[in-house]
Design a protein around this motif. Structure first.
Motif, PDB file in Angstrom:
ATOM      1  N   TRP A 168       0.826  -1.217   0.000  1.00 21.82           N
ATOM      2  CA  TRP A 168       0.000   0.000   0.000  1.00 21.82           C
ATOM      3  C   TRP A 168       0.859   1.265   0.000  1.00 21.82           C
ATOM      4  O   TRP A 168       0.377   2.336   0.332  1.00 21.82           O
ATOM      5  CB  TRP A 168      -0.924   0.003   1.220  1.00 21.82           C
ATOM      6  CG  TRP A 168      -2.141  -0.845   1.084  1.00 21.82           C
ATOM      7  CD1 TRP A 168      -3.378  -0.447   0.643  1.00 21.82           C
ATOM      8  CD2 TRP A 168      -2.268  -2.230   1.429  1.00 21.82           C
ATOM      9  NE1 TRP A 168      -4.251  -1.495   0.682  1.00 21.82           N
ATOM     10  CE2 TRP A 168      -3.598  -2.615   1.157  1.00 21.82           C
ATOM     11  CE3 TRP A 168      -1.389  -3.198   1.921  1.00 21.82           C
ATOM     12  CZ2 TRP A 168      -4.071  -3.904   1.366  1.00 21.82           C
ATOM     13  CZ3 TRP A 168      -1.851  -4.489   2.125  1.00 21.82           C
ATOM     14  CH2 TRP A 168      -3.166  -4.828   1.846  1.00 21.82           C
ATOM     15  N   ARG A 169       2.093   1.146  -0.415  1.00 21.89           N
ATOM     16  CA  ARG A 169       2.996   2.297  -0.392  1.00 21.89           C
ATOM     17  C   ARG A 169       2.459   3.447  -1.242  1.00 21.89           C
ATOM     18  O   ARG A 169       2.549   4.619  -0.851  1.00 21.89           O
ATOM     19  CB  ARG A 169       4.377   1.881  -0.872  1.00 21.89           C
ATOM     20  CG  ARG A 169       5.409   3.003  -0.829  1.00 21.89           C
ATOM     21  CD  ARG A 169       6.800   2.477  -1.101  1.00 21.89           C
ATOM     22  NE  ARG A 169       7.806   3.512  -1.042  1.00 21.89           N
ATOM     23  CZ  ARG A 169       9.111   3.290  -1.020  1.00 21.89           C
ATOM     24  NH1 ARG A 169       9.563   2.045  -1.051  1.00 21.89           N
ATOM     25  NH2 ARG A 169       9.972   4.285  -0.963  1.00 21.89           N
ATOM     26  N   SER A 170       1.904   3.145  -2.410  1.00 19.95           N
ATOM     27  CA  SER A 170       1.418   4.214  -3.286  1.00 19.95           C
ATOM     28  C   SER A 170       0.202   4.924  -2.704  1.00 19.95           C
ATOM     29  O   SER A 170      -0.044   6.095  -2.998  1.00 19.95           O
ATOM     30  CB  SER A 170       1.069   3.652  -4.670  1.00 19.95           C
ATOM     31  OG  SER A 170       0.031   2.692  -4.582  1.00 19.95           O
ATOM     32  N   SER A 171      -0.568   4.246  -1.860  1.00 23.97           N
ATOM     33  CA  SER A 171      -1.770   4.840  -1.267  1.00 23.97           C
ATOM     34  C   SER A 171      -1.487   5.611   0.015  1.00 23.97           C
ATOM     35  O   SER A 171      -2.059   6.676   0.250  1.00 23.97           O
ATOM     36  CB  SER A 171      -2.804   3.744  -0.967  1.00 23.97           C
ATOM     37  OG  SER A 171      -3.165   3.051  -2.136  1.00 23.97           O
ATOM     38  N   TYR A 172      -0.593   5.076   0.860  1.00 21.01           N
ATOM     39  CA  TYR A 172      -0.363   5.645   2.183  1.00 21.01           C
ATOM     40  C   TYR A 172       1.009   6.281   2.353  1.00 21.01           C
ATOM     41  O   TYR A 172       1.243   6.980   3.344  1.00 21.01           O
ATOM     42  CB  TYR A 172      -0.540   4.566   3.257  1.00 21.01           C
ATOM     43  CG  TYR A 172      -1.958   4.109   3.444  1.00 21.01           C
ATOM     44  CD1 TYR A 172      -2.817   4.770   4.309  1.00 21.01           C
ATOM     45  CD2 TYR A 172      -2.449   2.990   2.764  1.00 21.01           C
ATOM     46  CE1 TYR A 172      -4.125   4.341   4.500  1.00 21.01           C
ATOM     47  CE2 TYR A 172      -3.762   2.549   2.947  1.00 21.01           C
ATOM     48  CZ  TYR A 172      -4.586   3.239   3.813  1.00 21.01           C
ATOM     49  OH  TYR A 172      -5.878   2.815   3.994  1.00 21.01           O
ATOM     50  N   GLY A 173       1.935   6.014   1.450  1.00 17.67           N
ATOM     51  CA  GLY A 173       3.268   6.573   1.574  1.00 17.67           C
ATOM     52  C   GLY A 173       3.944   6.167   2.866  1.00 17.67           C
ATOM     53  O   GLY A 173       3.826   5.023   3.326  1.00 17.67           O
ATOM     54  N   ALA A 174       4.635   7.125   3.495  1.00 11.07           N
ATOM     55  CA  ALA A 174       5.384   6.841   4.718  1.00 11.07           C
ATOM     56  C   ALA A 174       4.484   6.552   5.916  1.00 11.07           C
ATOM     57  O   ALA A 174       4.964   6.103   6.957  1.00 11.07           O
ATOM     58  CB  ALA A 174       6.311   8.010   5.039  1.00 11.07           C
ATOM     59  N   ALA A 175       3.181   6.779   5.775  1.00 10.72           N
ATOM     60  CA  ALA A 175       2.237   6.527   6.875  1.00 10.72           C
ATOM     61  C   ALA A 175       1.650   5.118   6.821  1.00 10.72           C
ATOM     62  O   ALA A 175       0.774   4.792   7.622  1.00 10.72           O
ATOM     63  CB  ALA A 175       1.112   7.560   6.845  1.00 10.72           C
ATOM     64  N   ARG A 176       2.117   4.282   5.905  1.00 11.92           N
ATOM     65  CA  ARG A 176       1.432   3.007   5.672  1.00 11.92           C
ATOM     66  C   ARG A 176       1.424   2.080   6.884  1.00 11.92           C
ATOM     67  O   ARG A 176       0.387   1.467   7.189  1.00 11.92           O
ATOM     68  CB  ARG A 176       2.027   2.292   4.458  1.00 11.92           C
ATOM     69  CG  ARG A 176       3.520   2.012   4.517  1.00 11.92           C
ATOM     70  CD  ARG A 176       4.028   1.569   3.146  1.00 11.92           C
ATOM     71  NE  ARG A 176       5.456   1.285   3.092  1.00 11.92           N
ATOM     72  CZ  ARG A 176       6.390   2.188   2.902  1.00 11.92           C
ATOM     73  NH1 ARG A 176       6.067   3.472   2.777  1.00 11.92           N
ATOM     74  NH2 ARG A 176       7.665   1.842   2.834  1.00 11.92           N
ATOM     75  N   TYR A 177       2.556   1.966   7.584  1.00 15.17           N
ATOM     76  CA  TYR A 177       2.578   1.065   8.736  1.00 15.17           C
ATOM     77  C   TYR A 177       1.649   1.566   9.835  1.00 15.17           C
ATOM     78  O   TYR A 177       0.840   0.799  10.377  1.00 15.17           O
ATOM     79  CB  TYR A 177       3.998   0.910   9.267  1.00 15.17           C
ATOM     80  CG  TYR A 177       4.069   0.074  10.524  1.00 15.17           C
ATOM     81  CD1 TYR A 177       3.952  -1.303  10.459  1.00 15.17           C
ATOM     82  CD2 TYR A 177       4.240   0.661  11.782  1.00 15.17           C
ATOM     83  CE1 TYR A 177       3.997  -2.087  11.609  1.00 15.17           C
ATOM     84  CE2 TYR A 177       4.288  -0.104  12.936  1.00 15.17           C
ATOM     85  CZ  TYR A 177       4.163  -1.480  12.842  1.00 15.17           C
ATOM     86  OH  TYR A 177       4.195  -2.245  13.985  1.00 15.17           O
ATOM     87  N   ALA A 178       1.740   2.841  10.163  1.00 18.21           N
ATOM     88  CA  ALA A 178       0.901   3.400  11.226  1.00 18.21           C
ATOM     89  C   ALA A 178      -0.573   3.310  10.883  1.00 18.21           C
ATOM     90  O   ALA A 178      -1.427   3.112  11.764  1.00 18.21           O
ATOM     91  CB  ALA A 178       1.286   4.856  11.480  1.00 18.21           C
ATOM     92  N   ALA A 179      -0.915   3.446   9.602  1.00 21.26           N
ATOM     93  CA  ALA A 179      -2.316   3.394   9.193  1.00 21.26           C
ATOM     94  C   ALA A 179      -2.845   1.968   9.118  1.00 21.26           C
ATOM     95  O   ALA A 179      -3.997   1.699   9.501  1.00 21.26           O
ATOM     96  CB  ALA A 179      -2.487   4.085   7.840  1.00 21.26           C
ATOM     97  N   LEU A 180      -2.033   1.046   8.632  1.00 20.44           N
ATOM     98  CA  LEU A 180      -2.540  -0.285   8.307  1.00 20.44           C
ATOM     99  C   LEU A 180      -2.434  -1.287   9.447  1.00 20.44           C
ATOM    100  O   LEU A 180      -3.289  -2.169   9.579  1.00 20.44           O
ATOM    101  CB  LEU A 180      -1.793  -0.827   7.091  1.00 20.44           C
ATOM    102  CG  LEU A 180      -2.090  -0.109   5.781  1.00 20.44           C
ATOM    103  CD1 LEU A 180      -1.095  -0.527   4.702  1.00 20.44           C
ATOM    104  CD2 LEU A 180      -3.516  -0.374   5.313  1.00 20.44           C
ATOM    105  N   ASP A 181      -1.414  -1.186  10.282  1.00 19.81           N
ATOM    106  CA  ASP A 181      -1.250  -2.193  11.338  1.00 19.81           C
ATOM    107  C   ASP A 181      -2.473  -2.259  12.251  1.00 19.81           C
ATOM    108  O   ASP A 181      -2.996  -3.356  12.489  1.00 19.81           O
ATOM    109  CB  ASP A 181       0.026  -1.923  12.130  1.00 19.81           C
ATOM    110  CG  ASP A 181       0.396  -3.092  13.026  1.00 19.81           C
ATOM    111  OD1 ASP A 181       0.601  -4.196  12.495  1.00 19.81           O
ATOM    112  OD2 ASP A 181       0.473  -2.904  14.255  1.00 19.81           O
ATOM    113  N   PRO A 182      -2.975  -1.137  12.760  1.00 19.37           N
ATOM    114  CA  PRO A 182      -4.182  -1.238  13.593  1.00 19.37           C
ATOM    115  C   PRO A 182      -5.412  -1.678  12.810  1.00 19.37           C
ATOM    116  O   PRO A 182      -6.291  -2.353  13.362  1.00 19.37           O
ATOM    117  CB  PRO A 182      -4.352   0.171  14.161  1.00 19.37           C
ATOM    118  CG  PRO A 182      -3.581   1.058  13.260  1.00 19.37           C
ATOM    119  CD  PRO A 182      -2.441   0.243  12.746  1.00 19.37           C
TER     120      PRO A 182
END
Length: 300
Positions: A168-182
């Motif tokens: 999901w790098r193209s969708s969330y960029g550098a926020a991907r881990y913080a957004a997707l893990d929870p």
């Protein structure tokens, strides 16, 4: 049924992508040198794994690594019964410490998916009644409601969903881990407390070895929060700079007495009190924090 994995990082090597120019034992030796507490899991397919696995396992033993097997099972050229027999045959061999069950899109739709999963599991367990089987299903199961999770859990000992944040790098960029893990965690909590409440299995995570160079601090956070984790290596072995650097950072933190999810935060506090850390205390192991651990890092 067996228990679950021992703590450590368990590298799932996609063998068809293995570099051809270097012997397998050399690659495995490099992996062990990078991560001395690791295990290796060879990823292949039911049509060929039976004949290919023993030389791989021998190379791992010679390198000093425990080895397991992982099966990609979406192919339609062989029956569910044949898949289960192939899985069970390898899983029952001496020294195989885990067998990963990688079922995806084929089992997500279609009129026979439930029956196929039942047959796969029954045949696998008949050949390997005491094996440790760990499933690797979808990270957002509520978006894949047709998948036969119950039937997979019936023969698997644990779930390690594919938490592939970097897809999901193209969708969330550098926020991907913080957004997707929870988000991933919440979907699995919902599934386990509802539809799977009668057949809950222990939860682990499968993460990617590649794609972390721009957010190495999130990789370090993820590994600290998940001391037992499966690492998918789609290039055969970890080839990014971020992963070995993250492993070194965790070892350096451990040597200084900092472990677990708060390790980086506590280290920053310690270093700030000593007058060495000038940055913001945020629990993220960026370049300054890594430097204080004796590690040079630049994303470029």
């Amino acid at each position: 049924m067996a228990g679950t994995l021992r703590p450590g990082r368990h590298y799932q090597l996609y063998m068809d992508a293995l570099p051809k120019e270097r012997p397998l034992e050399q690659l495995l030796g490099d992996l062990l040198a990078m991560d001395p507490s690791c295990g290796v899991v060879f990823h292949g397919f039911p049509q060929s794994m039976g004949a290919r696995f023993d030389p791989w396992a021998a190379a791992a033993k010679n390198a000093g690594l425990p080895s397991g097997a992982a099966f990609g099972l979406d192919g339609t050229s062989v029956s569910a019964e044949h898949k289960g027999d192939a899985v069970g045959d390898v899983a029952s061999r001496a020294g195989v410490y885990v067998t990963l069950i990688d079922c995806e899109s084929h089992y997500d739709s279609g009129p026979t998916r439930v029956q196929e999963m039942i047959a796969l599991g029954q045949h696998a367990r008949a050949k390997a009644p005491d094996a440790l089987f760990i499933a690797q299903p979808w990270p957002m199961p509520l978006l894949h409601s047709g998948f036969p999770y119950e039937q997979e859990n019936a023969f698997c000992d644990a779930n390690a969903p594919q938490y592939y944040y970097n897809d999901w790098r193209s969708s969330y960029g550098a926020a991907r881990y913080a957004a997707l893990d929870p988000k991933f965690d919440e979907q699995w909590r919902t599934l386990n407390s509802g539809r799977l409440a009668h057949i809950v299995r222990p939860m682990l995570k499968t993460i990617q070895s590649e794609g972390w160079d721009d957010v190495i601090w999130d990789l370090i956070t993820c590994l600290l929060a998940n001391p037992t984790v499966i690492v998918w290596c789609d290039r055969g072995v970890p080839s990014s700079r971020a992963f070995p650097t993250a492993v070194r950072a965790i070892e350096a933190l451990t040597d200084r007495g900092h472990t677990g999810a708060r390790a980086v935060w506590d280290f920053q506090v310690e270093q700030q009190r000593a007058g060495a850390y000038k940055g913001r205390i945020d629990g993220k192991a960026g370049a300054e924090t890594l430097s204080l651990l004796g590690i040079k890092w630049s994303a470029s």
